[in-house]
Scaffold this active site. Structure first.
Site, PDB file in Angstrom:
ATOM      1  N   CYS A 139       0.817  -1.216   0.000  1.00 35.36           N
ATOM      2  CA  CYS A 139       0.000   0.000   0.000  1.00 35.36           C
ATOM      3  C   CYS A 139       0.849   1.264   0.000  1.00 35.36           C
ATOM      4  O   CYS A 139       0.488   2.261  -0.643  1.00 35.36           O
ATOM      5  CB  CYS A 139      -0.961  -0.004   1.184  1.00 35.36           C
ATOM      6  N   HIS A 300      -2.353   0.685   7.292  1.00 30.09           N
ATOM      7  CA  HIS A 300      -2.599   0.806   5.856  1.00 30.09           C
ATOM      8  C   HIS A 300      -2.275   2.218   5.383  1.00 30.09           C
ATOM      9  O   HIS A 300      -2.658   3.195   6.037  1.00 30.09           O
ATOM     10  CB  HIS A 300      -4.074   0.488   5.567  1.00 30.09           C
ATOM     11  N   ASN A 322      -7.780   4.837  -2.662  1.00 32.64           N
ATOM     12  CA  ASN A 322      -7.269   3.594  -2.095  1.00 32.64           C
ATOM     13  C   ASN A 322      -6.578   2.769  -3.180  1.00 32.64           C
ATOM     14  O   ASN A 322      -6.572   3.149  -4.356  1.00 32.64           O
ATOM     15  CB  ASN A 322      -8.413   2.808  -1.450  1.00 32.64           C
TER      16      ASN A 322
END
Length: 355
Positions: A139, A300, A322
């Protein structure tokens, strides 16, 4: 073929619950045997019933966000957390970090006089397409590359949509920055600090384009040896500096995001898997404004591309890009409650490159 045979054999038993069959078909699910299929069906139906009840509360005005069927709905909470989070290296209250302040960005921040109620880089086309990190804890790489792509688009007017995440996963692997007060690093699918990737790119390591260095870690869960080539290098623009602050105020992101989308980290819970639309107000999340330990629960990295106010719920929000694919959320985006450090967003670090 295997899943189709199993579904046919068990079709009569599931006739009254064809939502699972539709789910399996839509997301091309394959299960190893009938026992596995029955187990996954039970997990799915439990998650599906929770979604239905949640959406009933949403329709009644008792929730600010809605849920939808998603590809991971046949996973347990623990399985979902293992797949979708864990993109930050381990840290705790003993970890110390050092700010890196590019004076050009500091000067821009000092010149800014207040902020509007709503702002988004998506309106000007500066935000690039949504990607999918899949089975790798990458991520931070996606967050950083998204920030760099936007930086190139904003500062240089060179429209580039798809730089390579695999490039920095492989080539910046184990890159660390240390001094007497802090250490941070990049460890491929085992997680990374966004500023470690930006620091590596600042060393005149030109970005590679996606077509020359495609993403492979999503299926393998592994990084490989560095394969950067001069033919694949993007040389029209490059990273020249970085603004990175630790232990920061969420509200500071308002001005910073108006300079460039901000790479930051937050606490994603298994509620996030089914997010559909609305402003996420997650009861499972901590709030950094009232919980001093909240910043030690982050797992995250995402990209904040704007902020605004939702009249339906009355909530202010951050607009987040995202890295779970465009089928997730609102075409890959989320609106997250703003003003309380919800889910720790913007409270541990805020990072943008200078190009």
């Amino acid at each position: 073929m295997r899943v189709l045979i199993l579904l046919s054999l068990l079709g009569l038993a599931f006739a009254t619950e064809d939502v699972f069959l539709n789910f399996a078909k839509e997301f091309n699910k394959s299960y190893k045997d009938g026992k596995d299929l029955i187990s996954r069906r039970a997990i799915f139906m439990n998650n599906y019933e929770k979604m239905v009840k949640h959406n009933e509360r949403y329709e009644a005005g008792l929730e600010s966000w809605a849920q939808k069927v998603h590809e991971d709905m046949d996973l347990t909470s623990a399985e979902w957390m293992s797949k979708r989070t864990g993109g930050l290296p381990l840290y705790d209250e003993k970890t110390e970090f050092v700010d890196t302040l590019d004076e050009r960005i500091v000067a821009k921040l000092k010149e800014m006089k207040g902020t509007p109620r709503e702002f988004s880089w998506t309106d000007s086309g500066a935000v690039t397409s949504v990607k999918n990190q899949a089975q790798c804890g990458s991520c931070a790489a996606f967050s950083v590359i998204g920030a760099v792509e936007s930086c190139f688009n904003i500062q240089r007017g060179k429209v580039i949509d798809d730089l390579s995440e695999q490039h920095i996963l492989d080539c910046a692997y184990n890159h660390q920055v240390s001094d007497e007060s802090g250490t941070w690093g990049a460890f491929g699918c085992d997680g990374a600090w966004p500023n470690a990737y930006v620091d590596w790119l600042m060393g005149k390591n030109y970005n590679q384009i996606e077509s020359a260095y495609p993403y492979t870690s999503g299926s393998s869960g592994q990084v490989g040896s560095c394969k950067a080539s001069s033919n694949g290098a993007y040389t029209d623009a490059w990273v020249t500096g970085m603004y990175n602050v630790w232990y920061c105020k969420e509200s500071d992101m308002e001005n910073l995001v108006m300079i460039n989308p901000v790479s930051t980290s937050l606490q994603a819970t298994d509620n996030w898997g089914g997010y559909s639309h609305g402003v996420m107000d997650d009861r499972m999340c901590c709030d950094a404004a009232t919980d001093s330990s909240c910043i030690y629960n982050l797992n995250h990295a995402i990209l904040v591309v704007g902020f605004g106010h939702d009249t339906a719920s009355g909530l202010d929000y951050w607009l987040i890009k995202n890295s779970w694919g465009s089928r997730w959320g609102e075409s890959g985006y989320m609106k997250l409650k703003r003003g309380t450090g919800h889910c720790g967003v913007g409270s541990l670090h805020q990072t943008i490159p200078h190009c």
